[in-house]
Design an enzyme around this catalytic site. Structure first.
Site, PDB file in Angstrom:
ATOM      1  N   LYS A  80      -3.590  -1.222 -10.304  1.00  0.00           N
ATOM      2  CA  LYS A  80      -4.700  -0.706  -9.490  1.00  0.00           C
ATOM      3  C   LYS A  80      -5.554   0.275 -10.287  1.00  0.00           C
ATOM      4  O   LYS A  80      -6.784   0.196 -10.273  1.00  0.00           O
ATOM      5  CB  LYS A  80      -4.160  -0.038  -8.223  1.00  0.00           C
ATOM      6  CG  LYS A  80      -3.642  -1.017  -7.205  1.00  0.00           C
ATOM      7  CD  LYS A  80      -3.078  -0.309  -5.984  1.00  0.00           C
ATOM      8  CE  LYS A  80      -2.585  -1.324  -4.964  1.00  0.00           C
ATOM      9  NZ  LYS A  80      -2.070  -0.684  -3.734  1.00  0.00           N
TER      10      LYS A  80
ATOM     11  N   ALA B  62      -2.285   4.169  -6.795  1.00  0.00           N
ATOM     12  CA  ALA B  62      -1.016   4.497  -6.135  1.00  0.00           C
ATOM     13  C   ALA B  62      -0.556   3.324  -5.295  1.00  0.00           C
ATOM     14  O   ALA B  62      -1.375   2.584  -4.735  1.00  0.00           O
ATOM     15  CB  ALA B  62      -1.187   5.740  -5.263  1.00  0.00           C
ATOM     16  N   ASP B  63       0.752   3.185  -5.209  1.00  0.00           N
ATOM     17  CA  ASP B  63       1.305   2.151  -4.351  1.00  0.00           C
ATOM     18  C   ASP B  63       2.638   2.638  -3.814  1.00  0.00           C
ATOM     19  O   ASP B  63       3.264   3.525  -4.400  1.00  0.00           O
ATOM     20  CB  ASP B  63       1.479   0.831  -5.096  1.00  0.00           C
ATOM     21  CG  ASP B  63       1.494  -0.344  -4.135  1.00  0.00           C
ATOM     22  OD1 ASP B  63       0.403  -0.775  -3.722  1.00  0.00           O
ATOM     23  OD2 ASP B  63       2.584  -0.801  -3.776  1.00  0.00           O
ATOM     24  N   GLN B  64       3.026   2.081  -2.695  1.00  0.00           N
ATOM     25  CA  GLN B  64       4.302   2.427  -2.076  1.00  0.00           C
ATOM     26  C   GLN B  64       5.031   1.141  -1.730  1.00  0.00           C
ATOM     27  O   GLN B  64       4.432   0.199  -1.228  1.00  0.00           O
ATOM     28  CB  GLN B  64       4.080   3.244  -0.809  1.00  0.00           C
ATOM     29  CG  GLN B  64       5.376   3.633  -0.110  1.00  0.00           C
ATOM     30  CD  GLN B  64       5.149   4.034   1.320  1.00  0.00           C
ATOM     31  OE1 GLN B  64       4.752   3.216   2.138  1.00  0.00           O
ATOM     32  NE2 GLN B  64       5.373   5.297   1.617  1.00  0.00           N
TER      33      GLN B  64
END
Length: 195
Positions: free
Chosen positions: A53, A69-71
């Site tokens: 990203k 950011a990723d979760q």
């Protein structure tokens, strides 16, 4: 701050969280394929996605710092998807009942200079959520009230979802919402981006 700061996300949750830091930024959607690779562990997936990203936006915005950011949520190393509807959310909450669920957040701070050099720093934060034993009545009542169908794990911890837990173990409570602000602030300050 002289340099532009970009959040590589179209998520209203992440934008709302980032606004808490009180610094100027713009948000741009990073259009990447978020499908897990074969045999990819949750922590590997979240690291890869946060980096992809950030880099997708970095290459189009020279000399700007980009935060990707990723979760990813997981139970017993099984990746939790966003349920999308009541039935899948119900099944997901049944599966999580009485278990520890881990939410891994990957944050990548990246910048491409005009000479093509890319600086990239990736950090991780993990929160453990211990679900209480949930009855069918508990699950139905929760889903009818909050309808968290766009949330991995089928709950909103910033809302009524907190009532589903026995315990949360975290060094950064915003990790559970998808953007660990304590970690983000530290990463920005390490690059002399003042908050």
């Amino acid at each position: 701050m002289s340099e532009q700061l970009i959040l590589a996300s179209s998520s209203s949750y992440k934008k709302s969280l980032f606004e808490r830091l009180g610094i100027e930024f713009k948000a741009l959607s990073a259009d990447i394929d978020e499908s897990p690779l074969a045999s990819e562990l949750p922590i590997e997936l979240v690291k890869r996605l946060s980096e992809q990203k950030a880099l997708a936006i970095t290459t189009l915005n020279i000399d700007s710092w980009v935060i990707g950011a990723d979760q990813v949520g997981s139970v017993e190393n099984k990746i939790l998807e966003k349920p999308g509807n009541y039935e899948k959310a119900y099944q997901q909450l049944q599966f999580q009942s009485g278990k520890s669920v881990y939410f891994h957040c990957g944050v990548t701070l990246a910048k491409q200079s005009s000479n093509g050099t890319i600086t990239k720093i990736t950090e991780m934060s993990t929160t453990e959520v211990i679900f209480r034993q949930l009855s069918d009545t508990d699950i139905k009542a929760y889903l009818e009230k909050e309808q968290p169908y766009d949330c991995a794990g089928s709950f909103k911890s910033e809302g009524l979802g907190i009532s589903l837990f026995d315990q949360i173990k975290s060094n950064d409570p915003t990790c559970l919402i998808g953007l660990p602000l304590i970690l983000v602030r530290k990463m920005l300050c390490n690059q002399a981006i003042t908050i």
